[in-house]
Design a protein around this motif. Sequence first.
Motif, PDB file in Angstrom:
ATOM      1  N   ASN A   1       0.050  31.148  -1.900  1.00  0.00           N
ATOM      2  CA  ASN A   1      -0.279  32.196  -2.876  1.00  0.00           C
ATOM      3  C   ASN A   1      -1.497  31.842  -3.708  1.00  0.00           C
ATOM      4  O   ASN A   1      -1.834  32.562  -4.652  1.00  0.00           O
ATOM      5  N   GLY A   2      -2.161  30.717  -3.411  1.00  0.00           N
ATOM      6  CA  GLY A   2      -3.349  30.332  -4.161  1.00  0.00           C
ATOM      7  C   GLY A   2      -3.054  29.519  -5.410  1.00  0.00           C
ATOM      8  O   GLY A   2      -3.981  29.220  -6.161  1.00  0.00           O
ATOM      9  N   GLU A   3      -1.796  29.166  -5.614  1.00  0.00           N
ATOM     10  CA  GLU A   3      -1.463  28.364  -6.788  1.00  0.00           C
ATOM     11  C   GLU A   3      -1.823  26.896  -6.525  1.00  0.00           C
ATOM     12  O   GLU A   3      -1.582  26.360  -5.447  1.00  0.00           O
ATOM     13  N   GLU A   4      -2.389  26.269  -7.546  1.00  0.00           N
ATOM     14  CA  GLU A   4      -2.806  24.882  -7.389  1.00  0.00           C
ATOM     15  C   GLU A   4      -1.614  23.926  -7.460  1.00  0.00           C
ATOM     16  O   GLU A   4      -0.680  24.136  -8.227  1.00  0.00           O
ATOM     17  N   LYS A   5      -1.682  22.903  -6.640  1.00  0.00           N
ATOM     18  CA  LYS A   5      -0.709  21.800  -6.697  1.00  0.00           C
ATOM     19  C   LYS A   5      -1.475  20.540  -7.108  1.00  0.00           C
ATOM     20  O   LYS A   5      -2.044  19.842  -6.275  1.00  0.00           O
ATOM     21  N   PRO A   6      -1.551  20.274  -8.423  1.00  0.00           N
ATOM     22  CA  PRO A   6      -2.413  19.182  -8.904  1.00  0.00           C
ATOM     23  C   PRO A   6      -1.888  17.791  -8.588  1.00  0.00           C
ATOM     24  O   PRO A   6      -2.606  16.815  -8.779  1.00  0.00           O
ATOM     25  N   ILE A   7      -0.673  17.688  -8.126  1.00  0.00           N
ATOM     26  CA  ILE A   7      -0.080  16.369  -7.873  1.00  0.00           C
ATOM     27  C   ILE A   7       0.127  16.196  -6.382  1.00  0.00           C
ATOM     28  O   ILE A   7       0.718  17.053  -5.726  1.00  0.00           O
ATOM     29  N   GLY A   8      -0.385  15.076  -5.864  1.00  0.00           N
ATOM     30  CA  GLY A   8      -0.207  14.782  -4.454  1.00  0.00           C
ATOM     31  C   GLY A   8       1.146  14.127  -4.210  1.00  0.00           C
ATOM     32  O   GLY A   8       1.961  13.952  -5.120  1.00  0.00           O
ATOM     33  N   ALA A   9       1.376  13.741  -2.982  1.00  0.00           N
ATOM     34  CA  ALA A   9       2.631  13.086  -2.592  1.00  0.00           C
ATOM     35  C   ALA A   9       2.296  11.782  -1.889  1.00  0.00           C
ATOM     36  O   ALA A   9       1.609  11.776  -0.864  1.00  0.00           O
ATOM     37  N   GLN A  10       2.770  10.690  -2.464  1.00  0.00           N
ATOM     38  CA  GLN A  10       2.578   9.368  -1.879  1.00  0.00           C
ATOM     39  C   GLN A  10       3.913   8.656  -1.812  1.00  0.00           C
ATOM     40  O   GLN A  10       4.774   8.835  -2.669  1.00  0.00           O
TER      41      GLN A  10
ATOM     42  N   LEU B   1       0.823  -1.205   0.000  1.00  0.00           N
ATOM     43  CA  LEU B   1       0.000   0.000   0.000  1.00  0.00           C
ATOM     44  C   LEU B   1       0.861   1.261   0.000  1.00  0.00           C
ATOM     45  O   LEU B   1       1.982   1.271   0.509  1.00  0.00           O
ATOM     46  N   TYR B   2       0.300   2.313  -0.584  1.00  0.00           N
ATOM     47  CA  TYR B   2       0.976   3.612  -0.582  1.00  0.00           C
ATOM     48  C   TYR B   2       0.382   4.499   0.497  1.00  0.00           C
ATOM     49  O   TYR B   2      -0.833   4.489   0.734  1.00  0.00           O
ATOM     50  N   GLN B   3       1.251   5.250   1.141  1.00  0.00           N
ATOM     51  CA  GLN B   3       0.832   6.185   2.185  1.00  0.00           C
ATOM     52  C   GLN B   3       0.821   7.590   1.615  1.00  0.00           C
ATOM     53  O   GLN B   3       1.811   8.046   1.024  1.00  0.00           O
ATOM     54  N   THR B   4      -0.317   8.268   1.772  1.00  0.00           N
ATOM     55  CA  THR B   4      -0.472   9.614   1.234  1.00  0.00           C
ATOM     56  C   THR B   4       0.091  10.634   2.216  1.00  0.00           C
ATOM     57  O   THR B   4      -0.357  10.725   3.364  1.00  0.00           O
ATOM     58  N   LEU B   5       1.090  11.365   1.755  1.00  0.00           N
ATOM     59  CA  LEU B   5       1.693  12.411   2.577  1.00  0.00           C
ATOM     60  C   LEU B   5       1.043  13.764   2.340  1.00  0.00           C
ATOM     61  O   LEU B   5       0.984  14.613   3.243  1.00  0.00           O
ATOM     62  N   GLN B   6       0.572  13.962   1.122  1.00  0.00           N
ATOM     63  CA  GLN B   6      -0.049  15.239   0.783  1.00  0.00           C
ATOM     64  C   GLN B   6      -0.980  15.021  -0.400  1.00  0.00           C
ATOM     65  O   GLN B   6      -0.625  14.366  -1.374  1.00  0.00           O
ATOM     66  N   THR B   7      -2.192  15.544  -0.316  1.00  0.00           N
ATOM     67  CA  THR B   7      -3.155  15.445  -1.408  1.00  0.00           C
ATOM     68  C   THR B   7      -3.066  16.695  -2.276  1.00  0.00           C
ATOM     69  O   THR B   7      -2.268  17.606  -2.014  1.00  0.00           O
ATOM     70  N   ARG B   8      -3.891  16.721  -3.310  1.00  0.00           N
ATOM     71  CA  ARG B   8      -3.950  17.920  -4.162  1.00  0.00           C
ATOM     72  C   ARG B   8      -4.399  19.110  -3.316  1.00  0.00           C
ATOM     73  O   ARG B   8      -5.382  19.049  -2.588  1.00  0.00           O
ATOM     74  N   THR B   9      -3.659  20.203  -3.441  1.00  0.00           N
ATOM     75  CA  THR B   9      -3.955  21.361  -2.597  1.00  0.00           C
ATOM     76  C   THR B   9      -3.504  22.629  -3.316  1.00  0.00           C
ATOM     77  O   THR B   9      -3.138  22.604  -4.492  1.00  0.00           O
ATOM     78  N   THR B  10      -3.508  23.726  -2.603  1.00  0.00           N
ATOM     79  CA  THR B  10      -3.035  25.010  -3.144  1.00  0.00           C
ATOM     80  C   THR B  10      -1.959  25.553  -2.230  1.00  0.00           C
ATOM     81  O   THR B  10      -1.922  25.263  -1.032  1.00  0.00           O
ATOM     82  N   SER B  11      -1.095  26.367  -2.812  1.00  0.00           N
ATOM     83  CA  SER B  11      -0.030  26.976  -2.031  1.00  0.00           C
ATOM     84  C   SER B  11      -0.562  28.196  -1.285  1.00  0.00           C
ATOM     85  O   SER B  11      -1.731  28.572  -1.410  1.00  0.00           O
TER      86      SER B  11
END
Length: 271
Positions: free
Chosen positions: A57-66, A45-55
């Motif tokens: 400054n309001g910039e989107e981060k479309p890629i999560g971290a697993q 299994l993969y553990q999610t460290l960060q989901t899709r979010t915004t910085s």
Amino acid sequence: MVRSLWTAATGMIAQQTNIDTIANNLSNVNTQGYKTQVNEFKTLLYQTLQTRTTSANGEEKPIGAQVGLGVRNSAITAIFKQGTPMASESDTDFMIEGEGFFALRGEDGNTYYTRNGSFQFAIGTNGYVLANMDGLPVLSTNGQPITLNRDYILSEVTVDKDGRLCYPDENENPQPLGISIGVFQFNNPSGLNRLEDTLYAVSDASGQPINEATNNAVEKSKIHQGYLEGSNVQVVDEMVSMIVAQRAYELNSKAITTSDEMLQQANNLKR
């Protein structure tokens, strides 16, 4: 940091199983009808460290971290490739050329299957019974033990490529006796349950046996009298696989050592 220790440990465990499988293949290089096995791996299994979010400054981060949590063995698969033909001096040794299996009646009454055609005629209550070296009767195309009465001279019994038992007539011409060695196929032979001494049992994954004598939708196998099917283990391939597995094991061991050194440095920061 502890995650890296466990992840590398799963890799070492998986490669240890891989080495065990390779060692078993090499130990059976001279076993008649043995089919080589290979390990298959799958990621844990993969553990999610960060989901899709915004910085900020309001910039989107479309890629999560697993991050992955390692590897494990998912299956050990038998490769049913044709083995090397081996000439034999026994008239009751048979080799299957094709996808078929011989059928044997077990001591528990169940039917088992094998590619090892090292048989012999044993004395039974009703005559001579064709059996394997453990005394398990070989089954005919109708699912019954192959039995000959004691009037036959066993050294003159022959078997043609279709598995029919023949006996010479007064003109020394082999004539079929109306008995044929049963040969059976499976839709998924890799799904058979492997037992001891190259025996296999039917499972849900393998599907039900297909009788070649009654099913015209499958390609018929050929039976060769006076031959045995050797193991399909390729020693060179197994040695290469062993080297690769050993290097992978060492690499995971190095990851554990590196993680330990980093933890030690982190502890030294407090001094």
